[in-house]
Design an enzyme around this catalytic site. Structure first.
Site, PDB file in Angstrom:
ATOM      1  N   SER A 112       1.760   4.418  -0.795  1.00  0.00           N
ATOM      2  CA  SER A 112       1.124   4.917   0.431  1.00  0.00           C
ATOM      3  C   SER A 112       2.178   5.354   1.456  1.00  0.00           C
ATOM      4  CB  SER A 112       0.163   3.886   1.026  1.00  0.00           C
ATOM      5  OG  SER A 112       0.860   2.811   1.605  1.00  0.00           O
TER       6      SER A 112
ATOM      7  N   LYS B 241      -0.013  -5.793   6.267  1.00  0.00           N
ATOM      8  CA  LYS B 241      -1.193  -6.638   6.444  1.00  0.00           C
ATOM      9  C   LYS B 241      -0.897  -8.009   7.061  1.00  0.00           C
ATOM     10  CE  LYS B 241      -4.631  -5.277   5.717  1.00  0.00           C
ATOM     11  NZ  LYS B 241      -5.553  -4.228   6.262  1.00  0.00           N
TER      12      LYS B 241
HETATM   13  N1  PMP Z   1      -0.848   1.036   2.504  1.00  0.00           N
HETATM   14  C1  PMP Z   1      -0.901  -0.097   1.798  1.00  0.00           C
HETATM   15  C2  PMP Z   1       0.057  -0.276   0.665  1.00  0.00           C
HETATM   16  C3  PMP Z   1      -1.854  -1.082   2.107  1.00  0.00           C
HETATM   17  O1  PMP Z   1      -1.919  -2.210   1.394  1.00  0.00           O
HETATM   18  C4  PMP Z   1      -2.750  -0.846   3.179  1.00  0.00           C
HETATM   19  C5  PMP Z   1      -3.789  -1.888   3.496  1.00  0.00           C
HETATM   20  N2  PMP Z   1      -4.934  -1.790   2.655  1.00  0.00           N
HETATM   21  C6  PMP Z   1      -2.669   0.364   3.877  1.00  0.00           C
HETATM   22  C7  PMP Z   1      -1.689   1.272   3.519  1.00  0.00           C
HETATM   23  C8  PMP Z   1      -3.630   0.755   4.967  1.00  0.00           C
HETATM   24  O2  PMP Z   1      -3.665  -0.126   6.042  1.00  0.00           O
HETATM   25  P1  PMP Z   1      -5.015  -0.384   6.836  1.00  0.00           P
HETATM   26  O3  PMP Z   1      -5.815  -1.359   6.020  1.00  0.00           O
HETATM   27  O4  PMP Z   1      -4.569  -0.963   8.120  1.00  0.00           O
HETATM   28  O5  PMP Z   1      -5.737   0.912   6.999  1.00  0.00           O
END
Ligand code: PMP
Length: 298
Positions: free
Chosen positions: A247, A63
Site C-alpha cells: 500500500s 494501525k
Molecule cells: N495500508 C496498510 C498496509 C494497512 O494495513 C492499512 C490498514 N488497513 C491501510 C493502509 C489503511 O489504513 P486505514 O485503515 O487507516 O484506512
C-alpha cells in the site's frame, strides 16, 4: 515522543535526561518523515514528495495508534477490562494479521467467535469513531509539526478510512487549503463509485464504504492498479532504501501522478508508508527476489 518521551531522533542526545519509555504504548506515534529526493529527481516532478514511515512503530504499522485509541476509548467507557474481555476484530490489514479469509469470511468468523468465547468485544475499526480520532489527535499533529505547517497535499490509501479521514480533518482544521487525496485499488474502485473487485493491495480497498470514512474531507480519489503499487513499492526499496509494503507503493504511485501536475510545482505532498516490507516476503511483492534468493542458496 507522544506522551512526553522525547524522540531519540529529534533530541540531540544531551545525556541530561532519561529517554526511557515506561511501557510500549509510550513508543506509539512520532514516526519519521523522509523526502523522496531520488525518485522525485529521476521523474523530474516539480513537487516535493515526503513519506511518513509507519514501520517505525512497536507493531510496525499505521494501525498502532488506532488500536491504542480504540482500546483506551473502550476502557474509558467501561466496555472492556483486562483479563476479562477477549478482543475480536475483523481486519485485512495490519490491525490483525489474518489475510486468508477475505471479507465475508472474516465477518462470519467474528460472529462464530462471539458465540464460542465469553466476554467478546469487537472494537470494529470500520465504524468506531475512536479509529479516525487517533489520527486527529496524533498522526495529523505529527505531520503538521514535522512539516512546520508546510504540507500542501496529503495522500493516503483507504482501508478502514481512519487515516485519510482523521489526518484529513485535522489538516483542514489547520489550513482549509490543504488538499486531501484518497487512494484506492483500480480493481475495486468503490469510493470512486465503481464495483468491488479482487486486488492484492493488502490493507486498502475492503470492497465497501466504511461508516467512518469521511468523504467530506476528501478532495479527490486516485485509483492505482495492484501492478503499479507493487512496482512502486519495489522502487522505494531499490531507489530510496525503504523496505515498505504494497500500500506504500500505491501511495507513491498516486503521489507521482499528483506531483507531475503543473499546478503542484513547488508544493509539498505528504503521504503514508503504512507498513514495512518484511510482512510481505511471501507475497507477489517479492516473488522475483525470492526466486533469485532461492537460486543463490543452492
Ligand atoms: N495500508 C496498510 C498496509 C494497512 O494495513 C492499512 C490498514 N488497513 C491501510 C493502509 C489503511 O489504513 P486505514 O485503515 O487507516 O484506512
Amino acid at each position: 515522543g507522544r506522551r512526553g518521551v522525547p524522540s531519540l531522533l529529534a533530541d540531540g542526545g544531551t545525556g541530561q535526561e532519561e529517554h526511557i519509555a515506561s511501557d510500549v504504548t509510550q513508543l506509539i506515534g512520532w514516526t519519521p518523515l523522509i523526502e523522496l529526493k531520488r525518485i522525485a529527481g529521476k521523474e523530474g516532478v516539480g513537487a516535493r514528495i515526503v513519506g511518513k514511515i509507519e514501520a517505525y512503530q512497536p507493531l510496525c504499522s499505521v494501525k498502532d495508534r488506532s488500536a491504542l485509541r480504540m482500546i483506551e476509548d473502550a476502557e474509558e467507557k467501561g466496555l472492556i477490562s483486562p483479563g476479562v474481555t477477549t478482543l475480536v476484530e475483523p481486519t485485512s490489514g495490519n490491525l490483525g494479521l489474518d489475510p486468508t479469509l477475505g471479507f465475508p469470511g472474516i465477518t462470519d468468523k467474528v460472529e462464530q467467535l462471539k458465540k464460542e468465547l465469553p466476554n467478546v468485544h469487537v472494537l470494529d475499526q470500520f465504524s468506531n469513531p475512536a479509529n479516525p480520532d487517533a489520527h486527529i489527535r496524533w498522526t495529523g499533529p505529527e505531520i503538521w509539526k514535522d512539516t512546520a505547517g508546510k504540507v500542501d497535499i496529503f495522500v493516503a490509501g483507504s482501508g478502514s478510512g481512519g487515516t485519510v479521514s482523521g489526518v484529513g480533518k485535522y489538516l483542514k482544521m489547520q489550513n482549509p487549503n490543504v488538499k486531501i487525496i484518497c487512494v484506492e485499488p483500480a480493481e475495486s474502485p468503490v469510493i470512486s463509485g465503481g464495483e468491488p473487485g479482487k486486488h492484492k493491495i493488502q490493507g486498502i480497498g475492503p470492497g465497501f464504504l466504511p461508516e467512518i470514512l469521511d468523504t467530506s474531507v476528501i478532495d479527490e480519489t486516485v485509483t492505482v492498479t495492484t501492478e503499479d503499487a507493487m512496482t512502486n513499492a519495489r522502487r522505494l526499496a531499490m531507489e530510496e532504501g525503504l523496505l515498505v509494503g504494497i500500500s506504500s507503493g500505491a501511495n507513491l504511485a498516486a503521489c507521482l501522478k499528483v506531483a507531475a501536475r503543473e499546478e503542484n510545482k513547488g508544493k509539498m505532498i505528504v503521504t503514508m508508508f503504512p507498513s514495512g516490507g518484511e510482512r510481505y516476503m511471501n507475497s507477489d511483492l517479492f516473488a522475483t527476489v525470492r526466486e533469485e534468493c532461492i537460486a543463490m542458496t543452492f
